[in-house]
Structure formats: C-alpha cells, structure tokens
Design an enzyme around this catalytic site. Structure first.
Site, PDB file in Angstrom:
ATOM      1  N   HIS A 190       4.617  20.228  68.992  1.00 19.79           N
ATOM      2  CA  HIS A 190       4.643  20.105  67.531  1.00 19.79           C
ATOM      3  C   HIS A 190       4.900  21.469  66.877  1.00 19.79           C
ATOM      4  CE1 HIS A 190       2.984  18.221  63.698  1.00 19.79           C
ATOM      5  NE2 HIS A 190       2.958  19.502  63.414  1.00 19.79           N
ATOM      6  N   GLU A 191       4.175  22.495  67.346  1.00 20.80           N
ATOM      7  CA  GLU A 191       4.308  23.815  66.709  1.00 20.80           C
ATOM      8  C   GLU A 191       5.655  24.463  67.017  1.00 20.80           C
ATOM      9  OE1 GLU A 191       2.371  24.346  64.463  1.00 20.80           O
ATOM     10  OE2 GLU A 191       0.826  22.943  65.114  1.00 20.80           O
ATOM     11  N   HIS A 212       8.217  23.269  64.794  1.00 20.25           N
ATOM     12  CA  HIS A 212       8.195  23.912  63.471  1.00 20.25           C
ATOM     13  C   HIS A 212       9.045  25.188  63.464  1.00 20.25           C
ATOM     14  CE1 HIS A 212       5.499  21.762  60.808  1.00 20.25           C
ATOM     15  NE2 HIS A 212       4.513  21.731  61.682  1.00 20.25           N
ATOM     16  N   GLY A 265      -3.435  23.239  64.965  1.00 22.67           N
ATOM     17  CA  GLY A 265      -2.331  24.154  65.196  1.00 22.67           C
ATOM     18  C   GLY A 265      -1.679  24.536  63.883  1.00 22.67           C
ATOM     19  N   GLN A 315       4.616  27.508  58.252  1.00 22.53           N
ATOM     20  CA  GLN A 315       3.786  26.646  57.400  1.00 22.53           C
ATOM     21  C   GLN A 315       2.996  27.436  56.361  1.00 22.53           C
ATOM     22  OE1 GLN A 315       2.079  24.435  60.976  1.00 22.53           O
ATOM     23  NE2 GLN A 315       2.085  22.822  59.431  1.00 22.53           N
ATOM     24  N   CYS A 343       0.146  16.463  60.450  1.00 20.84           N
ATOM     25  CA  CYS A 343       0.650  17.816  60.203  1.00 20.84           C
ATOM     26  C   CYS A 343      -0.006  18.342  58.936  1.00 20.84           C
ATOM     27  CB  CYS A 343       2.172  17.765  60.036  1.00 20.84           C
ATOM     28  SG  CYS A 343       2.926  19.367  59.704  1.00 20.84           S
ATOM     29  N   LEU A 344      -0.449  19.598  58.986  1.00 17.54           N
ATOM     30  CA  LEU A 344      -1.068  20.190  57.798  1.00 17.54           C
ATOM     31  C   LEU A 344      -0.076  20.265  56.636  1.00 17.54           C
ATOM     32  CD1 LEU A 344      -3.161  23.052  59.427  1.00 17.54           C
ATOM     33  CD2 LEU A 344      -3.974  20.865  58.543  1.00 17.54           C
TER      34      LEU A 344
HETATM   35 ZN    ZN Z   1       2.906  20.513  61.628  1.00 18.30          ZN
END
Ligand code: ZN
Length: 162
Positions: A130-131, A134, A46, A51, A88-89
């Site tokens: 999660h997204e 963000h 995701g 991000q 998380c990226l």
């Molecule tokens: Zn993340």
C-alpha cells in the site's frame, strides 16, 4: 516533533511520483519524526511522505510490532495472495476489499541510510504494498474489488488505514 497535515483523495499531489532520497538531512529526519507522530495520532498502520505533502520516497509503518522507517523501498520478491479490507488515511472513513501478495521482501535504506531488507506477511505485506504504491502515485481505491464501504470512526472495528 509536530503533526503534519494529511492530504486527502482529490489532492493532485497524491497522484505524483515521489523522488528518491540521496542523503539523510536534518530536515528529512525531522520529517520522519513528524510522519511517525502523524501516523500514530491518526491510528494508522502506515504513512507515505506524499500523504503529508512531501514527494520523497519515505514510508513509515507500524502494524503493532514497532515502527519501521523505509527510505527508497523496492519490492524485491512477492508471492501468494491475500484478499481483505484495506483503508487509507487519505480516504477517511472508508474501506475496500483489495487483493495483495501474502508475502513480500522489500529492500530499502533505514533512517541512517543503511541497506536493509524487510520481510512481511499478512498485514505487514499489505502495508508495504500500500505504501510503496503511494510513492508511485497510486491509491488503493484503484484496486478495490467492488464498492468502497463507509465506516464510522467510532465503530471500534479493527481498521487498516495506511
Ligand atoms: Zn494510503
């Protein structure tokens, strides 16, 4: 399409609230293509626009069942509970244990700005939560139970990065 530069923890943009999308534009459509490419390139499940440094309420997800693009997503219903590892990226090479709903129903618009509903359980429910966090400037690291765990990128484990 082009890869976008990921933003990492400590970058103040990740704490900002993203703005809703009112209409799809060629510029935003390109952003979505780039987000998908960037997410797949990083082996993520995701990605939120913030991000890659864009404060718009756009999310891409693929938990293995094909790409999902969500514009202005809102969690309408959630129930149950799952506790598991999350990454998380924007926080590379780390994971942590987070409790999330087991099941969520999200309303959003798709890439053509049509109203859609996405129902997710297990990993998809986790990715959706999660997204959407963000988009409100929240990171999973705020919710981690215990310590963040270091992992190696070559570890070959099934990692959740979003
Ligand atoms: Zn993340």
């Amino acid at each position: 399409m082009a890869l976008r530069n990921l933003r990492y923890e400590g970058d103040p943009i990740l704490e900002k609230v993203s703005r809703p999308v009112k209409e799809m534009t060629p510029h935003l459509d390109q952003l979505i293509s780039d987000m998908l490419e960037t997410m797949y390139d990083a082996n993520g499940v995701g990605l939120a626009a913030v991000q890659v440094g864009v404060l718009r309420r756009i999310v891409t997800i693929d938990v293995g069942d094909g790409p999902i693009v969500l514009i202005n997503p809102v969690i309408e219903e959630s129930d149950g509970e799952q506790t598991g590892q999350e990454g998380c990226l924007s926080v590379p090479n780390k994971v942590g244990v987070v409790t999330r709903p087991e099941h969520v129903i999200v309303s959003a618009k798709d890439r053509e700005m049509k109203d859609i509903k996405v129902e997710g359980t297990a990993l998809l429910a986790r990715a959706l939560c999660h997204e959407i966090d963000h988009l409100d400037g929240h990171m999973y690291t705020e919710k981690v139970e215990g310590d963040l765990i270091d992992i190696t990128p070559e570890g070959g484990e099934e990692n959740f990065d979003a």
